[in-house]
Design a protein around this motif. Sequence first.
Motif, short mmCIF file in Angstrom:
data_model
loop_
_atom_site.label_atom_id
_atom_site.label_comp_id
_atom_site.label_asym_id
_atom_site.label_seq_id
_atom_site.Cartn_x
_atom_site.Cartn_y
_atom_site.Cartn_z
N LEU A 268 0.81 -1.21 0.00
CA LEU A 268 0.00 0.00 0.00
C LEU A 268 0.84 1.27 0.00
O LEU A 268 0.35 2.34 -0.33
N THR A 269 2.12 1.15 0.39
CA THR A 269 2.99 2.31 0.51
C THR A 269 3.79 2.47 -0.78
O THR A 269 4.32 1.50 -1.32
N ALA A 270 3.90 3.69 -1.26
CA ALA A 270 4.70 3.96 -2.46
C ALA A 270 6.18 3.95 -2.09
O ALA A 270 6.57 4.33 -0.99
N GLY A 271 7.00 3.51 -3.01
CA GLY A 271 8.44 3.47 -2.76
C GLY A 271 8.88 2.07 -2.37
O GLY A 271 8.09 1.23 -1.96
N ASP A 272 10.17 1.84 -2.53
CA ASP A 272 10.71 0.51 -2.26
C ASP A 272 11.53 0.42 -0.99
O ASP A 272 12.00 -0.65 -0.63
N THR A 273 11.75 1.52 -0.30
CA THR A 273 12.58 1.48 0.90
C THR A 273 11.81 2.01 2.10
O THR A 273 10.79 2.66 1.96
N GLY A 274 12.34 1.74 3.27
CA GLY A 274 11.71 2.20 4.50
C GLY A 274 10.61 1.26 4.94
O GLY A 274 10.57 0.09 4.59
N THR A 275 9.68 1.78 5.70
CA THR A 275 8.57 0.99 6.21
C THR A 275 7.49 0.87 5.14
O THR A 275 7.06 1.87 4.57
N GLN A 276 7.06 -0.34 4.89
CA GLN A 276 6.03 -0.61 3.90
C GLN A 276 4.76 -1.11 4.62
O GLN A 276 4.85 -1.94 5.51
N GLU A 277 3.62 -0.60 4.20
CA GLU A 277 2.35 -1.13 4.69
C GLU A 277 1.87 -2.16 3.68
O GLU A 277 1.71 -1.86 2.50
N ILE A 278 1.65 -3.37 4.17
CA ILE A 278 1.28 -4.47 3.29
C ILE A 278 -0.10 -4.97 3.68
O ILE A 278 -0.39 -5.19 4.86
N GLU A 279 -0.96 -5.14 2.68
CA GLU A 279 -2.30 -5.66 2.89
C GLU A 279 -2.34 -7.12 2.47
O GLU A 279 -1.87 -7.47 1.40
N LEU A 280 -2.89 -7.96 3.33
CA LEU A 280 -3.13 -9.36 3.02
C LEU A 280 -4.63 -9.59 2.94
O LEU A 280 -5.37 -9.16 3.83
N ARG A 281 -5.07 -10.27 1.89
CA ARG A 281 -6.49 -10.55 1.69
C ARG A 281 -6.64 -12.05 1.50
O ARG A 281 -6.02 -12.64 0.63
N LEU A 282 -7.46 -12.67 2.34
CA LEU A 282 -7.74 -14.10 2.25
C LEU A 282 -9.18 -14.27 1.79
O LEU A 282 -10.09 -13.68 2.35
N THR A 283 -9.37 -15.07 0.75
CA THR A 283 -10.71 -15.42 0.29
C THR A 283 -10.79 -16.94 0.18
O THR A 283 -9.80 -17.60 -0.12
N ALA A 284 -11.97 -17.45 0.43
CA ALA A 284 -12.20 -18.90 0.31
C ALA A 284 -13.67 -19.13 -0.01
O ALA A 284 -14.55 -18.58 0.67
N ARG B 172 -18.53 -16.67 -0.57
CA ARG B 172 -17.11 -16.45 -0.30
C ARG B 172 -16.92 -15.84 1.07
O ARG B 172 -17.65 -14.95 1.46
N ILE B 173 -15.91 -16.32 1.74
CA ILE B 173 -15.42 -15.67 2.95
C ILE B 173 -14.30 -14.75 2.49
O ILE B 173 -13.46 -15.15 1.67
N GLU B 174 -14.29 -13.53 2.99
CA GLU B 174 -13.21 -12.61 2.64
C GLU B 174 -12.82 -11.81 3.88
O GLU B 174 -13.66 -11.18 4.51
N VAL B 175 -11.54 -11.87 4.22
CA VAL B 175 -11.02 -11.11 5.36
C VAL B 175 -9.73 -10.42 4.91
O VAL B 175 -9.00 -10.92 4.07
N VAL B 176 -9.50 -9.25 5.50
CA VAL B 176 -8.37 -8.40 5.11
C VAL B 176 -7.67 -7.89 6.36
O VAL B 176 -8.32 -7.59 7.36
N THR B 177 -6.35 -7.81 6.29
CA THR B 177 -5.58 -7.18 7.35
C THR B 177 -4.37 -6.49 6.74
O THR B 177 -4.05 -6.73 5.57
N THR B 178 -3.75 -5.63 7.50
CA THR B 178 -2.51 -4.98 7.06
C THR B 178 -1.45 -5.15 8.14
O THR B 178 -1.78 -5.35 9.32
N TYR B 179 -0.21 -5.08 7.73
CA TYR B 179 0.89 -5.08 8.68
C TYR B 179 2.01 -4.21 8.11
O TYR B 179 2.04 -3.92 6.92
N LEU B 180 2.89 -3.76 8.99
CA LEU B 180 4.00 -2.90 8.60
C LEU B 180 5.27 -3.73 8.51
O LEU B 180 5.61 -4.46 9.44
#
Length: 165
Positions: free
Chosen positions: A85-101, A119-127
């Motif tokens: 989710l964060t622009a750029g390739d260095t530093g702290t990145q915010e990453i979104e994970l999406r699980l569907t089943a 469908r089950i769909e859940v989303v979370t983010t982590y740094l």
Amino acid sequence: MKRRTFLKSLGVIATGVAMGGLAGCGFHLRGQGEPLGFDRLTLTAPIGELTDSVRRELANADVMLVDDAPLRVNLGPENIQEYTLTAGDTGTQEIELRLTAPFSVQRTRDGAYLLDQQRIEVVTTYLANDDDLLVLGDLREQALEDLRREAARQLLSRLRSLDTP
């Protein structure tokens, strides 16, 4: 100034008393801890960590998994998508994970679908930080574990809404 501090303290105390009262009276969120309406279930699912999470949640809800239950849950494979989710390739990145089943629920006696393909769909983010590459895998695994647990809870919540035979 002293009166304002006193009023803030009074508000904090009142909030604490209210929260303690709710905890002591058996308060719980709607849908959590309610019985499922059945005590046996057949689960058809691929081997995997999502299936393990669903099995644990069903066991916690006192549901036995057997082959001859009146209901069958057909759980498909999990699909994990990852987005930065964060622009750029260095530093702290915010990453979104999406699980569907995908899943469906059938009556075993006649094969009728009580819940057609859904469908089950859940989303979370982590740094993720470039400085902590060793921790990055652990953060991702913890986020995935949380997603699977939440997906299993979401499935049970949908099962609670069924009119059981």
